[in-house]
Design a protein around this motif. Structure first.
Motif, PDB file in Angstrom:
ATOM      1  N   TYR A 322       0.809  -1.225   0.000  1.00 23.13           N
ATOM      2  CA  TYR A 322       0.000   0.000   0.000  1.00 23.13           C
ATOM      3  C   TYR A 322       0.838   1.270   0.000  1.00 23.13           C
ATOM      4  O   TYR A 322       0.479   2.259  -0.628  1.00 23.13           O
ATOM      5  CB  TYR A 322      -0.966   0.010   1.202  1.00 23.13           C
ATOM      6  N   GLU A 350      -4.692   4.748   2.257  1.00 26.55           N
ATOM      7  CA  GLU A 350      -4.388   5.430   3.536  1.00 26.55           C
ATOM      8  C   GLU A 350      -5.066   4.679   4.693  1.00 26.55           C
ATOM      9  O   GLU A 350      -4.476   4.476   5.762  1.00 26.55           O
ATOM     10  CB  GLU A 350      -4.893   6.880   3.508  1.00 26.55           C
ATOM     11  N   TYR A 351      -6.303   4.255   4.480  1.00 30.08           N
ATOM     12  CA  TYR A 351      -7.053   3.530   5.520  1.00 30.08           C
ATOM     13  C   TYR A 351      -6.337   2.219   5.858  1.00 30.08           C
ATOM     14  O   TYR A 351      -6.153   1.877   7.032  1.00 30.08           O
ATOM     15  CB  TYR A 351      -8.482   3.257   5.038  1.00 30.08           C
ATOM     16  N   LYS A 352      -5.896   1.500   4.804  1.00 26.12           N
ATOM     17  CA  LYS A 352      -5.225   0.214   5.036  1.00 26.12           C
ATOM     18  C   LYS A 352      -3.890   0.404   5.751  1.00 26.12           C
ATOM     19  O   LYS A 352      -3.393  -0.513   6.411  1.00 26.12           O
ATOM     20  CB  LYS A 352      -5.013  -0.516   3.706  1.00 26.12           C
ATOM     21  N   LEU A 353      -3.295   1.582   5.587  1.00 28.48           N
ATOM     22  CA  LEU A 353      -2.035   1.891   6.293  1.00 28.48           C
ATOM     23  C   LEU A 353      -2.294   2.427   7.701  1.00 28.48           C
ATOM     24  O   LEU A 353      -1.371   2.794   8.415  1.00 28.48           O
ATOM     25  CB  LEU A 353      -1.221   2.913   5.491  1.00 28.48           C
ATOM     26  N   GLY A 354      -3.599   2.523   8.056  1.00 28.10           N
ATOM     27  CA  GLY A 354      -3.964   2.997   9.393  1.00 28.10           C
ATOM     28  C   GLY A 354      -3.869   4.499   9.552  1.00 28.10           C
ATOM     29  O   GLY A 354      -3.874   5.021  10.668  1.00 28.10           O
ATOM     30  N   ARG A 355      -3.784   5.222   8.417  1.00 30.06           N
ATOM     31  CA  ARG A 355      -3.669   6.693   8.495  1.00 30.06           C
ATOM     32  C   ARG A 355      -5.071   7.262   8.312  1.00 30.06           C
ATOM     33  O   ARG A 355      -5.476   7.680   7.227  1.00 30.06           O
ATOM     34  CB  ARG A 355      -2.683   7.178   7.437  1.00 30.06           C
ATOM     35  N   ILE A 356      -5.820   7.264   9.409  1.00 30.21           N
ATOM     36  CA  ILE A 356      -7.266   7.534   9.363  1.00 30.21           C
ATOM     37  C   ILE A 356      -7.567   8.981   8.947  1.00 30.21           C
ATOM     38  O   ILE A 356      -8.454   9.236   8.135  1.00 30.21           O
ATOM     39  CB  ILE A 356      -7.920   7.206  10.726  1.00 30.21           C
ATOM     40  N   ILE A 383     -15.655   4.672   8.328  1.00 28.63           N
ATOM     41  CA  ILE A 383     -14.484   5.136   9.094  1.00 28.63           C
ATOM     42  C   ILE A 383     -14.962   5.902  10.338  1.00 28.63           C
ATOM     43  O   ILE A 383     -14.441   5.724  11.444  1.00 28.63           O
ATOM     44  CB  ILE A 383     -13.594   6.053   8.219  1.00 28.63           C
ATOM     45  N   GLU A 386     -16.445   3.482  12.876  1.00 32.07           N
ATOM     46  CA  GLU A 386     -15.419   2.715  13.599  1.00 32.07           C
ATOM     47  C   GLU A 386     -14.765   3.538  14.703  1.00 32.07           C
ATOM     48  O   GLU A 386     -14.268   2.989  15.684  1.00 32.07           O
ATOM     49  CB  GLU A 386     -14.340   2.234  12.615  1.00 32.07           C
ATOM     50  N   GLN A 387     -14.750   4.859  14.502  1.00 32.09           N
ATOM     51  CA  GLN A 387     -14.152   5.727  15.529  1.00 32.09           C
ATOM     52  C   GLN A 387     -15.183   6.182  16.563  1.00 32.09           C
ATOM     53  O   GLN A 387     -14.937   7.125  17.313  1.00 32.09           O
ATOM     54  CB  GLN A 387     -13.544   6.958  14.858  1.00 32.09           C
TER      55      GLN A 387
END
Length: 467
Positions: A322, A350-356, A383, A386-387
């Motif tokens: 990614y 970005e989401y898959k890299l955890g950069r929300i 997103i 989930e938060q």
């Protein structure tokens, strides 16, 4: 006293040119008849030496002051040299000598057309029609003027007249396709080209345009047949191979499409678009190494082809690389900043890299650029959900519904969020809307909140709709 030699039209044109050049070298004065001068001017025009041709026309005018032909030739050459006002003056003088010469009005029409003085251009072309023996090119120019004026219906009328005069006028065939395209009238386009082909079955251009019209109507099988006829008539017709490849892609016949795209290389130099199209086929076949190799060839040839940079990103994303994928997505985005698909891919990576935060920003851009992208709205709200930002998730889906009132998925997702927030009555009201829109999609609700399968009220409502 200078000696004068006379050269006549019986001379070989090459001999006339040699004599003319000898005269210039010797600073002498030879006499040439009108035909010899015309041959010399045409020779320099063919050699792409307009300045020399212009010089000859000046000599010719001095020796034949009453021959309009040299003023007309001069006007043509002045147009090439961007000397419009002098060209107009030469044409005015020519008209005084030979008012019935169609070329005067054609060149004047061309000048006015290039200046976007459409009314004057049309007046001159109409005048030219009175005097010209062959009128198809004049009719074509009249059609161009109407296109410039945005009057595509009238342009079509003149293009059909042009083809009536000369069935083989390729430019008119392509322009007609363009006009039908602008008017989004593919049915009439199909009808016209079918009739045309009845009279001219060996016109590869007509078969090609018929294929394009079928493609725009999503009749891809028929389009492929039409492209095949075009190729049969002209086997070196690279554009027909390329468009046939595109039609095969639309039918998801990717391996066949690759073969057809490759055939274009036999008849024209490989280009970035074709490499990119082949890359995309390999990508769809999940042969990512091959896909990446063709995308790389594409960007090497044209570093500004955003889709190819994006394609490299897609192949890396598929391999769960990614971070690398993001680099290429962003290169594509730099070239096409308002492309919602690129923003969507960036948001997902970005989401898959955890950069929300970065993912959120990218999803915001997607729905701003393309508010009809239901999947983007669902992912964006997800997103937030989930938060534990339930109110924002609900607000986002509410905005999505405003833009996509017929998308049942959005209503089912709203039900899930409202239940999670404890707003049961509101949730049930949205459930009824979702079921009214598409009862078969109710599984979406359970995919998202499996525990709702235990809820008797919800099951009763669903059963009632399904009955």
């Amino acid at each position: 006293m200078e000696e004068e030699f006379e050269f006549g039209f019986t001379e070989d044109p090459k001999f006339s040119v040699e004599r003319y050049e000898e005269m210039i070298r010797n600073h002498d004065q030879y006499f040439f008849d009108a035909q010899a001068f015309e041959n010399i001017i045409d020779y320099y025009i063919e050699k792409n030496a307009p300045s020399k041709a212009l010089q000859v026309s000046e000599y010719a005018r001095n020796q034949h002051p009453f021959a309009a032909v040299f003023l007309i030739k001069q006007a043509q050459l002045l147009v090439v040299n961007n000397r419009a006002s002098e060209a107009f003056a030469a044409l005015d003088k020519a008209a005084m000598l030979e008012a019935s010469d169609a070329d005067i009005y054609i060149i004047r029409g061309n000048l006015y057309e290039s200046m976007e003085r459409n009314t004057e251009a049309l007046e001159n072309y109409e005048k030219a029609l009175e005097f010209a023996e062959e009128t198809d090119e004049i009719l074509l120019h009249i059609a161009y003027v109407y296109q410039n004026m945005g009057d595509y219906d009238t342009a079509i009328t003149y293009l059909k007249l042009c083809l009536k005069q000369n069935m083989e006028n390729q430019d008119a065939l392509y322009e007609l396709a363009f006009c039908y395209d602008v008017l989004d009238n593919q049915e009439e386009s199909v009808q016209f080209y079918q009739q045309y082909i009845d009279n001219e079955p060996y016109s590869y251009a007509a078969w090609y345009n018929l294929g394009n019209a079928y493609t725009k109507l999503s009749l891809f099988e028929k389009a492929i047949d039409a492209y095949d006829y075009a190729i049969l008539i002209k086997d070196s017709f690279a554009s027909a191979y390329f468009n046939k490849g595109n039609a095969l892609v639309n039918l998801e016949k990717y391996a066949e499409a690759i073969e057809v795209y490759r055939q274009t290389f036999e008849y024209e130099q490989p280009n970035a678009d074709t490499y990119c199209a082949i890359g995309e086929c390999y990508e769809k076949l999940e042969q990512m190494d091959e896909a990446r190799s063709f995308y790389k060839k594409s960007v090497k040839m044209d570093p500004k082809l955003a889709d190819a940079w994006f394609g490299i990103g897609v192949t890396l994303d598929f391999e769960e690389r990614y971070f690398e994928a993001l680099h290429f997505y962003k290169k594509a985005l730099d070239l096409d900043i308002a492309n919602a698909d690129y923003w969507f891919a960036i948001a997902d990576a970005e989401y898959k890299l955890g950069r929300i935060t970065e993912a959120e920003h990218a999803y915001e851009k997607v729905v701003e650029l393309n508010p009809l992208d239901v999947d983007a709205w669902l992912d964006y709200s997800s997103i937030l959900y989930e938060q534990k930002r339930l109110a924002e998730a609900i607000e986002t889906i509410s905005e999505a519904i405003k833009n996509n009132p017929d998308a049942a998925e959005l209503y089912y997702r709203m039900v899930a969020y409202l239940f999670a927030k404890g707003e049961y009555n509101e949730a049930l009201s949205f459930l009824e809307m979702a079921l009214a829109s598409d009862p078969e999609k109710h599984y979406i609700l359970f995919d998202y909140l499996p525990q709702l399968q235990e809820n008797k009220i919800i099951i009763d409502i669903i059963n009632r709709f399904n009955r």
